[in-house]
Design an enzyme around this catalytic site. Sequence first.
Site, PDB file in Angstrom:
ATOM      1  N   GLY A 243       0.474  -1.456  -0.024  1.00  0.00           N
ATOM      2  CA  GLY A 243       0.179   0.040   0.547  1.00  0.00           C
ATOM      3  C   GLY A 243       1.147   1.551  -0.266  1.00  0.00           C
ATOM      4  CD  GLU A 285       1.117  -9.428   1.210  1.00  0.00           C
ATOM      5  OE1 GLU A 285       0.860 -10.561   1.255  1.00  0.00           O
ATOM      6  OE2 GLU A 285       0.081  -8.838   1.500  1.00  0.00           O
ATOM      7  N   GLY A 287       3.332  -3.758  -4.082  1.00  0.00           N
ATOM      8  CA  GLY A 287       3.334  -3.646  -5.345  1.00  0.00           C
ATOM      9  C   GLY A 287       4.051  -2.339  -5.909  1.00  0.00           C
ATOM     10  NE  ARG A 288      -0.440   2.097  -5.832  1.00  0.00           N
ATOM     11  CZ  ARG A 288      -1.377   1.559  -6.766  1.00  0.00           C
ATOM     12  NH1 ARG A 288      -1.647   3.252  -7.500  1.00  0.00           N
ATOM     13  NH2 ARG A 288      -2.961   1.272  -6.166  1.00  0.00           N
ATOM     14  NE  ARG A 325      -3.548   3.249 -11.125  1.00  0.00           N
ATOM     15  CZ  ARG A 325      -3.384   4.358 -10.231  1.00  0.00           C
ATOM     16  NH1 ARG A 325      -2.919   5.378 -11.219  1.00  0.00           N
ATOM     17  NH2 ARG A 325      -3.462   4.909  -8.706  1.00  0.00           N
ATOM     18  CE1 TYR A 329      -8.799   1.442  -9.090  1.00  0.00           C
ATOM     19  CE2 TYR A 329      -7.423   3.119  -9.522  1.00  0.00           C
ATOM     20  CZ  TYR A 329      -7.132   1.202  -8.877  1.00  0.00           C
ATOM     21  OH  TYR A 329      -6.131   0.301  -9.467  1.00  0.00           O
ATOM     22  CB  CYS A 356     -15.708   3.004 -28.216  1.00  0.00           C
ATOM     23  SG  CYS A 356     -16.384   3.586 -30.053  1.00  0.00           S
ATOM     24  CD  GLU A 357     -17.307   2.990 -22.551  1.00  0.00           C
ATOM     25  OE1 GLU A 357     -17.699   3.765 -21.827  1.00  0.00           O
ATOM     26  OE2 GLU A 357     -17.899   2.284 -22.761  1.00  0.00           O
ATOM     27  CE1 TYR A 385      -2.433  -3.605  -8.715  1.00  0.00           C
ATOM     28  CE2 TYR A 385      -1.625  -1.491  -8.499  1.00  0.00           C
ATOM     29  CZ  TYR A 385      -1.520  -2.790  -7.910  1.00  0.00           C
ATOM     30  OH  TYR A 385      -1.073  -3.427  -6.415  1.00  0.00           O
TER      31      TYR A 385
HETATM   32  C1  LIG Z   1      -3.091  -5.475  -3.559  1.00  0.00           C
HETATM   33  C2  LIG Z   1      -2.381  -5.954  -2.607  1.00  0.00           C
HETATM   34  C3  LIG Z   1      -1.304  -5.849  -2.046  1.00  0.00           C
HETATM   35  C4  LIG Z   1      -0.077  -4.858  -3.053  1.00  0.00           C
HETATM   36  O1  LIG Z   1      -0.839  -3.563  -2.677  1.00  0.00           O
HETATM   37  P1  LIG Z   1       0.279  -2.587  -3.805  1.00  0.00           P
HETATM   38  O2  LIG Z   1      -1.194  -0.739  -2.888  1.00  0.00           O
HETATM   39  O3  LIG Z   1       0.074  -1.919  -4.556  1.00  0.00           O
HETATM   40  O4  LIG Z   1       1.810  -1.786  -2.638  1.00  0.00           O
HETATM   41  C5  LIG Z   1      -0.515  -6.012  -1.826  1.00  0.00           C
HETATM   42  N1  LIG Z   1      -1.432  -6.920  -0.785  1.00  0.00           N
HETATM   43  C6  LIG Z   1      -2.526  -7.666  -1.075  1.00  0.00           C
HETATM   44  C7  LIG Z   1      -3.194  -8.427  -0.543  1.00  0.00           C
HETATM   45  C8  LIG Z   1      -2.584  -7.026  -2.429  1.00  0.00           C
HETATM   46  O5  LIG Z   1      -4.038  -7.487  -2.330  1.00  0.00           O
END
Ligand SMILES: *Cc1c(COP(=O)(O)O)cnc(C)c1O
Length: 438
Positions: A243, A285, A287-288, A325, A329, A356-357, A385
Amino acid sequence: MAKEIKNNHLYIDGCDTVELAKTFGTPLYVYSVSEIREECQKIQAQFLTRYSKTRAAYAAKAFCTTAMLQVIKSEGLSLDVVSGGELYTAIQADFPAEHIEFNGNNKSIEELAAALDYGVGRIIVDGIQEVGLIRALCQEKQVVAKILLRITPEVSVSTHQFISTGQKDSKFGIPLDEEILFPLVEEVIQAPELDFYGLHFHVGSQLSDNRSHLAAVDAALALVQTIHERFDYWIKELNVGGGFGVRYTDADIRQPYSYFLDPVMEKIDAFYAQHQSERPTIVIEPGRSIVAEAGISLHTIGSIKTLPGIRTYASIDGGMTDNIRPGLYQATYTGILANRASEAATQKITISGKACESTDILVKDLALPPVETGDLFATFATGAYGYSMASSYNNLQIPAVVFVENGQAELAVKRQSYEQMLQNEVVPSFLREGASSK
Ligand SMILES: *Cc1c(COP(=O)(O)O)cnc(C)c1O
């Protein structure tokens, strides 16, 4: 920085984006491998080497290709997958099984079986029903699954509601209700097919404030204590999710990992010191934050329309199909004309997609040099994403992905062809010519 302006052109990781567009075509996703590596190394420096007994699992859903997973593997991170398809990609990338965690709120029997067969390191259980499925599969396969329980810590999160996941009313996780949670904890501690590692939470995404992580840690530690009191069991692992927010535009604040994780670790260490017990392994964890800013998108500008007194629309050869995105959102982006990168921004232009949106608007009222058809538009921070959420809506082709590092550029994903777009289609026999049409 891996992005710079030279001779009026935007360069990324030593490569001229105008040349990349010529060689590989547009729309194009371009990833700076150096930037991905730097991000992993920040996690190493600010978290993994700073604190013992820690792991970082890259959340594959942000951008999941075999080449990307190989970069993650080479940087020594673990991996978080959420589907059979992501697991398959990890297997193709030869990702070590014990460093894979399997998340998801509706894992199928087939997906769980594949995860157990490959021997993934952790299964993050998202609900009561799943425990039964895993136990049955483990009995059948004569294996023991290492599991965590994903809880909903019931915290409020300051991010867009569509990417907030820690509140009680959520499809994710196990609620903290006495009659739901504790019988489940008792079951997973006692089940011979399960090795109960601990707890997991993920409060939401794109956060620039550490309060929700800290509130969730409090909730988790309260639970850790209750589990110890009732079952005489100390958990072995606590996963605090991802997150960590990134900078899409100047309006975003990007906080370092340490801003989130130092106070998290301080809280956890204080708790275990007070209980004179050994701290469990702490897992994150992200990601982004690993890929978002390492990626840019390149589009060619086509039709330009000026509505006098209203605005000018410049349409690109992609849009919501390669970056949903903004439509999904209300995400904001910024960009530049990559082929005229040092020219003065004297106009306000709205960059629109070709789907077409009406919501297919990439950037609204952006200051740019006077645009012309054929100009190359670069959108920044599209690495997370974007490709992973791409679609072929309007039968637009899913773009190619190029990886660049220190002046080298190579394809990581080929552009989808029209043949590939239709390759799984079949015309039902009763529609074929000559078939009766009663
Ligand atoms: C989406 C997600 C992440 C990664 O979130 P980011 O905002 O991309 O860092 C980690 N753990 C879980 C369970 C997720 O669903």
